[in-house]
Motif scaffolding. Structure first.
Motif, PDB file in Angstrom:
ATOM      1  N   ILE B   7       0.848  -1.199   0.000  1.00  0.00           N
ATOM      2  CA  ILE B   7       0.000   0.000   0.000  1.00  0.00           C
ATOM      3  C   ILE B   7       0.879   1.242   0.000  1.00  0.00           C
ATOM      4  N   TRP B   8       1.917   1.190   0.826  1.00  0.00           N
ATOM      5  CA  TRP B   8       2.792   2.360   0.964  1.00  0.00           C
ATOM      6  C   TRP B   8       3.594   2.600  -0.318  1.00  0.00           C
ATOM      7  N   ARG B   9       3.946   1.531  -1.015  1.00  0.00           N
ATOM      8  CA  ARG B   9       4.738   1.665  -2.244  1.00  0.00           C
ATOM      9  C   ARG B   9       3.920   2.234  -3.387  1.00  0.00           C
ATOM     10  N   ASN B  10       2.604   1.878  -3.385  1.00  0.00           N
ATOM     11  CA  ASN B  10       1.733   2.351  -4.464  1.00  0.00           C
ATOM     12  C   ASN B  10       1.496   3.850  -4.326  1.00  0.00           C
ATOM     13  N   GLY B  15      -0.933   8.313  -1.417  1.00  0.00           N
ATOM     14  CA  GLY B  15      -1.533   9.648  -1.390  1.00  0.00           C
ATOM     15  C   GLY B  15      -2.794   9.673  -0.547  1.00  0.00           C
ATOM     16  N   VAL B  16      -3.649   8.669  -0.782  1.00  0.00           N
ATOM     17  CA  VAL B  16      -4.900   8.598  -0.025  1.00  0.00           C
ATOM     18  C   VAL B  16      -4.614   8.465   1.465  1.00  0.00           C
ATOM     19  N   LEU B  17      -3.663   7.587   1.778  1.00  0.00           N
ATOM     20  CA  LEU B  17      -3.333   7.327   3.180  1.00  0.00           C
ATOM     21  C   LEU B  17      -2.872   8.603   3.883  1.00  0.00           C
ATOM     22  N   VAL B  22      -3.692  13.310   7.573  1.00  0.00           N
ATOM     23  CA  VAL B  22      -3.726  14.767   7.757  1.00  0.00           C
ATOM     24  C   VAL B  22      -5.110  15.224   8.190  1.00  0.00           C
ATOM     25  N   LEU B  23      -6.137  14.702   7.508  1.00  0.00           N
ATOM     26  CA  LEU B  23      -7.506  15.105   7.831  1.00  0.00           C
ATOM     27  C   LEU B  23      -7.866  14.716   9.262  1.00  0.00           C
TER      28      LEU B  23
END
Lengths: 338, 387
Positions: B7-10, B15-17, B22-23
């Motif tokens: 997930i982190w590599r994609n 970006g979503v993560l 942040v939100l």
């Protein structure tokens, strides 16, 4: 501008600060210093002296509280504040005491959630005009431009006085005493209005004080006194009785010079005040028996403080008038120390 | 673990993560602040509400565009302040735009003196903080203008003093309707005439001096109506009585100083924006226009400015917003705008700092969004239409 940024500073402290604890006395003892919210500079009441040390009539009161609570009148920090931001600062916990020639009114006492602990100066709103105008009474001021400090009771008194006397005027609102002076001297307004004591203090700072006259009318009641936050009765009692102790001391003839000798007095009230005999309730209040003795020796009694900063020997040259003790025909009548 | 790693590599899911993190952090901070306010308000035993707006204000205001006395409500005092803000913003925007366009064109002038003077003006003005401009103008008016008793006067009608400029106040009397009718007639005629002459020019190439004719019409028709109706306007002249002038219209030094300072300051920025817009138009456009024999004024008005306008308008919008927001510095010289009334005296007398400040912030937000919307609408009208 300035007051707005302070309001915002105050707001953010409401946002960010945790609630101040109920036991203000413990907080003050824990940090070893009292914090007092005072004027940004008003001759005689609160201003830094030649050595940069805060001094004045309102400052003396803060020192007296420090003497009573911490045993040392020097353990005070001062937070200068404009008229507009002072209550916000007090409520936000930036100081434990507000001692800033503040008028005691119903709304400020009740609606703003503060406690006025007494009156240290009975004042009233007056008017100052250039002598060259030839004005002798405030009733001749119809149509004049009036400089006022905004955010004060004077603003409301002025509106009431002029509409009661069916006179018109142009209000010129100004943020601080210093700006009001420069506008008044430049002739932007014909009249400068504030508390009579403030007028006296402002006038002595002018280059030619005799070119200006203070009109005889006093158009409002302005009982000035120290303020604390609502909700801590112990702290309010300490603040209140510090002021009373200074007045009682004057009534009993105890001064900073003779307090030590007075300990040998036969008068039981003197003995109780100075802590020689037990005064019931002092320990419940959280104070040591020599609380009043510390106030009197380190700061002085009410009369001494008055003469030192405001009285005939100072530049302000104010007479005691209604600020004398009741036994001398004034308004200061203090409950007995029993 | 390897699943998380992928997930982190994609790039997309990373970006979503990050956005989710942040939100979440933002909302946590926000709710912590709100919670703190609520708990502090409760411990101070203080309510939150806007009832105080309906209490009598108790204070007087020196410049009121609508009727106001010290018995009016705090709400009305706030509206008086808001109108004063609008007045400064509107007059300031008009003055700054006029001055800014002159400066921008002057900066590009082939006349050495004019272009250097504009350059010095712009560099001096925009590099000094606007608050100092305001204080300077106020200081100049209050300290150098004469006292009302020694007022400078033009024909005993205009008076200049350190309490402001006094001008006669026109008062409408019966028959004023005819004059308004004249104005409306002039409006219809000028618009119709402009359209007709444009159509005529397209067909035949012949030009009429439209602007000059319309100017004459604008003066002539209302004047004619004015005299036909028997001069239905009287003037209320300022007269020195006691301390001050009475009657007429007073423009207080605070208003004049604030408007001038804001206009002069913002004009320097607008001048640079105008210059940038003009320079950005390809110089071949100018050469072509000159080659077909257009006069210099026509080259500027018909060829260069319409193209430069598209570049100028978006940054011009933010200058208008700046001017409006900078008007809140009014409090420094005691001009009674929305910050001085609702965010100043009302706040102090009622002790409702949270409510008053939220309202003032909301009002500025709404004003700014309105100006933006208006300018965006105008921008979409003048932008290049792709065919």
């Amino acid at each position: 501008m300035k007051s707005t940024s302070w309001v915002i500073a105050g707001l953010s402290s409401v946002l960010l600060a945790g609630t101040a604890g109920a036991a203000t006395l413990d907080d003050v003892r824990a940090k070893g210093e009292l914090t007092c919210i005072v004027n940004t500079g008003l001759a005689g009441f609160a201003a830094p002296n030649d050595q940069g040390v805060w001094s004045g009539f309102d400052i003396d009161y803060c020192r007296a509280v420090a003497a009573a609570v911490l045993g040392d009148s020097r353990k005070v920090g001062f937070v200068p504040s404009t008229t507009a931001e002072r209550f916000t600062k007090l409520r936000a916990g930036e100081g434990e005491i507000l001692s800033r020639n503040t008028t005691w009114t119903f709304s400020r006492d009740v609606d703003l959630q503060q406690t006025f602990v007494g009156v240290n100066y009975y004042d009233g709103q007056g008017f100052m005009v250039p002598a060259s105008l030839g004005v002798t009474s405030a009733t001749q001021l119809d149509g004049a431009s009036v400089c006022i400090q905004t955010g004060t009771t004077t603003e409301l008194n002025l509106a009431e006085y002029f509409s009661l006397n069916k006179m018109k005027y142009e209000p010129v609102p100004i943020a601080t005493n210093a700006e009001a002076q420069s506008n008044y001297l430049a002739g932007r307004c014909d009249v400068y209005t504030t508390d009579a004591s403030g007028l006296a203090a402002t006038k002595v700072a002018f280059d030619n004080p005799n070119d200006h006259v203070v009109l005889p009318e006093v158009v409002s009641k302005e009982p000035l006194g120290p303020v604390v936050r609502h909700g801590d009765d112990q702290w309010a009692d300490i603040a209140s009785w510090t002021l009373k102790a200074m007045m009682v001391a004057e009534e009993l003839g105890i001064t900073s010079q003779n307090a030590e000798k007075m300990k040998n007095s036969e008068n039981p009230e003197i003995r109780r005040l100075l802590g020689v005999d037990e005064l019931q309730g002092v320990s419940a209040l959280g104070l040591s028996p020599d609380w009043a003795y510390n106030i009197i020796t380190q700061v002085g009694n009410y009369g001494e403080s008055f003469e030192r900063h405001l009285g005939k020997s100072t530049k302000l040259g104010l007479s005691r008038g209604i600020n004398a003790l009741a036994k001398d025909g004034g308004l200061h009548y203090v409950p007995p120390v029993k | 673990m390897s699943y998380l790693n992928s997930i982190w590599r994609n790039e997309h899911s990373r970006g979503v993560l990050i956005q989710v993190f942040v939100l979440t952090g933002f909302f946590a901070l926000f709710s912590w602040l709100i919670g703190n306010v609520i708990s502090n308000f409760t411990s101070l035993n203080k309510g939150f509400g806007f009832d105080f707006l309906l209490l009598p204000a108790g204070y007087d205001i020196n410049q009121t565009l609508i009727e106001y006395t010290n018995r009016s409500t705090h709400l009305r005092a706030a509206i008086v302040g808001l109108l004063n803000t609008f007045l400064v913003a509107a007059v300031g925007v008009v003055l700054a735009t006029l001055l800014g366009f002159i400066l921008g064109v002057a900066r590009l002038s082939r006349n050495w003196l004019i272009s250097k003077l504009a350059y010095i003006y712009i560099e001096f003005t925009r590099n000094v903080p606007v608050l100092l401009h305001i204080l300077l103008w106020h200081g100049i008016i209050v300290n150098t203008m004469p006292h009302p008793r020694q007022a400078l006067t033009i024909g005993e009608v205009l008076f200049l003093t350190n309490r402001g400029l006094y001008v006669p106040k026109p008062i409408a009397e019966t028959g004023i309707g005819l004059v308004w009718l004249g104005v409306v007639a002039a409006l219809f005629f000028s618009v119709g005439f402009a359209r007709y002459s444009r159509a005529r020019q397209r067909q035949s190439g012949l030009q009429w001096p439209v602007f000059r004719i319309n100017l004459v019409i604008w003066i002539l028709l209302p004047m004619l109506a004015f005299f036909l109706a028997g001069q239905p306007v009287s003037l209320n002249l300022p007269v020195l009585t006691g301390f001050n002038f009475r009657g007429g219209i007073q423009l207080p030094p605070e208003f004049v100083a604030l408007t001038f300072a804001l206009a002069i300051y913002t004009a320097a920025f607008i001048g640079e924006i105008v210059r940038a817009g003009i320079v950005a138009v390809d110089k071949g456009q100018r050469e072509a226009a000159e080659a077909i024999g257009l006069k210099p004024g026509q080259v500027m008005n018909e060829v260069i400015l319409p193209q430069a306008r598209r570049i100028i308008i978006p940054p011009l919008t933010s200058q208008y917003l700046n001017l409006t927001k900078n008007s809140s510095l009014a409090i420094a010289i005691g001009y009674m705008d929305i910050v001085a009334t609702l965010g100043g005296i009302t706040l102090n007398q009622t002790g409702r700092e949270m409510e008053a400040m939220l309202m003032v912030m909301g009002i500025y937000l709404i004003i700014s969004l309105l100006i933006s919307a208006l300018m965006n609408w105008y921008n979409s009208r003048v932008r290049l239409v792709g065919r």
